[in-house]
Write a protein that holds these residues in place. Structure first.
Motif: not given
Length: 325
Positions: A145, A147-148, A150, A258, A262-263, A265-266, A269-270
């Protein structure tokens, strides 16, 4: 006078006959000489030496080309980064980017190329599958899963259990299908198709007929698709993203992580979530599992990433500390 004239005519006839006789004898000699010289004409007409010279010429040209290529390869790299947008790649070492810089460049490429801002961002990993002693990591597939998230679509999940109360729990938590052995034949007949299949431990011996059919999607402990917590498994697989090693290349993994809108940071993180999941499949004490990583969008070139910040660190145990002391 009459006798003298007759003598002259007689002499003339003798001379003519002698010439004819001489010519008749010389003719066979001429023909014979022709016959002897015929084989020499066969060898004089051959063109094999000419072909050899052509091959030699081709070899010389190919050798010259190889020499030119080697000279190009031996050129020293230029110092620093290229100042212009157009430059010869062979004159500069391949750039290794921090993830923030790489994401920034991908977004910049999208603006310059007028491409879709919602296009996917992909991560390409090259893995070291060696385990030592001629063993290696088998090509694997797992689900995580992000964290962000899409993706907007929900995965279909089938739950195998023979317990009526567990079937009810599965249906209440969004299982597409729930049941026991009654689902086996329907799956074999392709009446039921799901993205993922999970099961409780007790029913596993009865699911053997599905191994060939489901292949990599057959429930396994290593994929977290066998367990007692049906709610947790459904939460993972309904919104989970599957990553898997290419079975042909065996050490290559490609996955979407992603979208470009998306930013930074996102996206980062992915990306870290993928590294964490991949590195779980090989002991850390064998060294880095990920050898090389490229980040790219749907329409851009791959950018080589600096991977050290994303690799998990081996946790030092008390035993290792004692051995070190």
């Amino acid at each position: 006078m009459v006798n003298m004239a007759a003598a002259v005519r007689y002499f003339g006839r003798v001379v003519i006959q002698h010439q004819r006789h001489s010519l008749s004898k010389m003719t066979p000699l001429y023909l014979c000489s022709v016959c002897v010289q015929m084989p020499n004409r066969h060898f004089a007409a051959t063109t094999k030496p000419a072909k050899k010279t052509k091959k030699n010429a081709k070899k010389k040209v190919s050798d010259e080309k190889k020499d030119d290529i080697e000279k190009i390869k031996s050129y020293p790299f230029m110092e620093g980064e290229p100042e212009d947008d157009v430059y010869l790649k062979r004159l500069y070492p391949r750039q290794i980017y921090e993830v923030e810089k790489a994401i920034h460049l991908l977004k910049k490429f999208q603006v310059l190329d007028f491409t879709n801002p919602k296009q996917g961002v992909y991560l390409d990993l090259t893995l070291d599958m060696a385990l030592g002693k001629k063993k290696k990591v088998e090509p694997f597939a797992s689900v995580l899963n992000f964290p962000y998230p899409f993706a907007s679509e929900i995965n279909k999940v089938a739950v195998f259990t023979g317990n009526a109360s567990e079937i009810k729990i599965a249906e209440e938590n969004g299982a597409a299908f729930a049941g026991g052995t009654n689902l086996i034949q329907k799956i074999l007949d392709e009446e039921i198709q799901s993205d993922f299949y999970v099961a409780v431990p007790e029913i596993m011996p009865e699911l053997n007929p599905l191994k060939k059919k489901l292949k990599k999607r057959f429930p396994k402990l290593t994929r977290n698709s066998i367990g007692r917590d049906i709610r947790k498994m459904l939460e993972l697989f309904k919104t989970g993203h599957e990553i898997k090693v290419d079975e042909e290349r065996e050490n290559f993994l490609e996955t979407k992580i992603a979208t470009l809108e998306m930013s930074s940071d996102q996206i980062a993180a992915n990306l870290q979530a993928v590294f964490n999941e991949v590195c779980r499949h090989r002991p850390l004490n064998l060294g880095p599992f990920v050898v090389r990583a490229f980040l790219r969008s749907s329409t851009s070139e791959g950018l080589l990433l600096k991977i050290e910040p994303f690799l998990p660190k081996e946790v030092e145990t008390k035993e290792s500390n004692k051995e070190a002391a």
